[in-house]
Write a protein that holds these residues in place. Structure first.
Motif, PDB file in Angstrom:
ATOM      1  N   LEU A 166      -1.940  47.007  82.297  1.00 16.98           N
ATOM      2  CA  LEU A 166      -1.611  48.390  81.913  1.00 16.98           C
ATOM      3  C   LEU A 166      -1.547  49.554  82.987  1.00 16.98           C
ATOM      4  O   LEU A 166      -2.746  49.982  83.333  1.00 16.98           O
ATOM      5  CB  LEU A 166      -2.243  48.806  80.412  1.00 16.98           C
ATOM      6  CG  LEU A 166      -1.969  47.991  79.294  1.00 16.98           C
ATOM      7  CD1 LEU A 166      -3.064  47.026  79.210  1.00 16.98           C
ATOM      8  CD2 LEU A 166      -2.310  48.643  78.035  1.00 16.98           C
ATOM      9  N   LEU A 167      -0.349  49.935  83.472  1.00 19.09           N
ATOM     10  CA  LEU A 167      -0.537  51.188  84.346  1.00 19.09           C
ATOM     11  C   LEU A 167      -0.317  52.400  83.604  1.00 19.09           C
ATOM     12  O   LEU A 167       0.675  52.642  82.657  1.00 19.09           O
ATOM     13  CB  LEU A 167       0.690  50.930  85.341  1.00 19.09           C
ATOM     14  CG  LEU A 167       0.528  49.681  86.127  1.00 19.09           C
ATOM     15  CD1 LEU A 167       1.841  49.400  87.183  1.00 19.09           C
ATOM     16  CD2 LEU A 167      -0.668  49.579  86.816  1.00 19.09           C
ATOM     17  N   ASP A 168      -0.646  53.432  84.214  1.00 16.78           N
ATOM     18  CA  ASP A 168      -0.868  54.729  83.736  1.00 16.78           C
ATOM     19  C   ASP A 168      -0.905  55.817  85.007  1.00 16.78           C
ATOM     20  O   ASP A 168      -1.610  55.920  85.546  1.00 16.78           O
ATOM     21  CB  ASP A 168      -2.102  55.108  82.650  1.00 16.78           C
ATOM     22  CG  ASP A 168      -1.877  56.213  81.840  1.00 16.78           C
ATOM     23  OD1 ASP A 168      -1.017  56.585  81.261  1.00 16.78           O
ATOM     24  OD2 ASP A 168      -3.039  57.006  82.116  1.00 16.78           O
ATOM     25  N   GLY A 169       0.042  56.732  84.682  1.00 19.18           N
ATOM     26  CA  GLY A 169      -0.112  57.873  85.646  1.00 19.18           C
ATOM     27  C   GLY A 169       1.107  57.730  86.807  1.00 19.18           C
ATOM     28  O   GLY A 169       2.051  56.823  86.460  1.00 19.18           O
ATOM     29  N   ASP A 170       1.054  58.315  87.788  1.00 19.17           N
ATOM     30  CA  ASP A 170       1.922  58.430  88.932  1.00 19.17           C
ATOM     31  C   ASP A 170       1.664  57.337  89.889  1.00 19.17           C
ATOM     32  O   ASP A 170       0.200  57.405  90.283  1.00 19.17           O
ATOM     33  CB  ASP A 170       2.138  59.857  89.378  1.00 19.17           C
ATOM     34  CG  ASP A 170       2.490  61.029  88.402  1.00 19.17           C
ATOM     35  OD1 ASP A 170       3.182  60.498  87.448  1.00 19.17           O
ATOM     36  OD2 ASP A 170       2.221  62.005  88.490  1.00 19.17           O
ATOM     37  N   PHE A 171       2.552  56.872  90.728  1.00 17.63           N
ATOM     38  CA  PHE A 171       2.515  55.893  91.748  1.00 17.63           C
ATOM     39  C   PHE A 171       3.248  56.105  92.995  1.00 17.63           C
ATOM     40  O   PHE A 171       4.425  56.292  92.803  1.00 17.63           O
ATOM     41  CB  PHE A 171       2.449  54.561  91.176  1.00 17.63           C
ATOM     42  CG  PHE A 171       1.409  54.160  90.351  1.00 17.63           C
ATOM     43  CD1 PHE A 171       0.533  53.565  90.539  1.00 17.63           C
ATOM     44  CD2 PHE A 171       1.756  54.173  88.987  1.00 17.63           C
ATOM     45  CE1 PHE A 171      -0.607  52.982  89.670  1.00 17.63           C
ATOM     46  CE2 PHE A 171       0.932  53.835  87.729  1.00 17.63           C
ATOM     47  CZ  PHE A 171      -0.390  53.166  88.428  1.00 17.63           C
ATOM     48  N   GLY A 172       2.730  56.320  93.999  1.00 15.60           N
ATOM     49  CA  GLY A 172       3.572  56.607  95.438  1.00 15.60           C
ATOM     50  C   GLY A 172       2.726  55.795  96.486  1.00 15.60           C
ATOM     51  O   GLY A 172       1.951  54.857  96.201  1.00 15.60           O
ATOM     52  N   VAL A 173       3.683  55.999  97.567  1.00 14.39           N
ATOM     53  CA  VAL A 173       3.245  55.184  99.003  1.00 14.39           C
ATOM     54  C   VAL A 173       1.924  55.480  98.849  1.00 14.39           C
ATOM     55  O   VAL A 173       1.182  54.279  99.596  1.00 14.39           O
ATOM     56  CB  VAL A 173       4.195  55.668  99.929  1.00 14.39           C
ATOM     57  CG1 VAL A 173       3.783  57.056 100.401  1.00 14.39           C
ATOM     58  CG2 VAL A 173       4.082  54.480 100.998  1.00 14.39           C
TER      59      VAL A 173
END
Length: 106
Positions: A16-23
């Motif tokens: 379960l992924l939660d939040g923002d994801f960037g490089v």
């Protein structure tokens, strides 16, 4: 990095992924995806809590799909959030020929 929770049981592991994801999160997310694939019979990634993402996020999901296929393990993306779908469209992923496009309903 956004957060994550791993749920292991019989069969596939659920991530379960939660939040923002960037490089800047790519190394950690790559490790989490890899460890989850190695540790179970397959992997189901829940995207319902994911906020803003960039192209790297989709590249990692596609790489995990290919890795799962090479390992003979099931892999799925579940409940993509509106933000994930919007970013997929913005990056030309929705409606494309890649594996994650199909998993996202494109």
């Amino acid at each position: 990095m956004g957060g994550y929770t791993l749920e292991s049981g019989e069969g596939a592991t659920r991530l379960l992924l939660d939040g923002d994801f960037g490089v800047q999160d790519s190394d950690e997310l790559r490790s989490v995806l890899h460890d989850a694939l190695v540790g179970g019979d397959g992997l189901a990634v829940d995207l319902s809590g994911v906020g803003r993402v960039d192209l790297t996020f989709f590249q990692l999901l596609e790489s995990a799909a290919k890795t799962a296929g090479n390992m003979g393990k099931a892999y799925s993306l579940e409940s993509p959030s509106g933000d994930v779908l919007d970013e997929a469209k913005r990056h030309g992923i929705a409606g494309g020929g890649c594996q994650i496009s199909k998993m996202l309903g494109g």
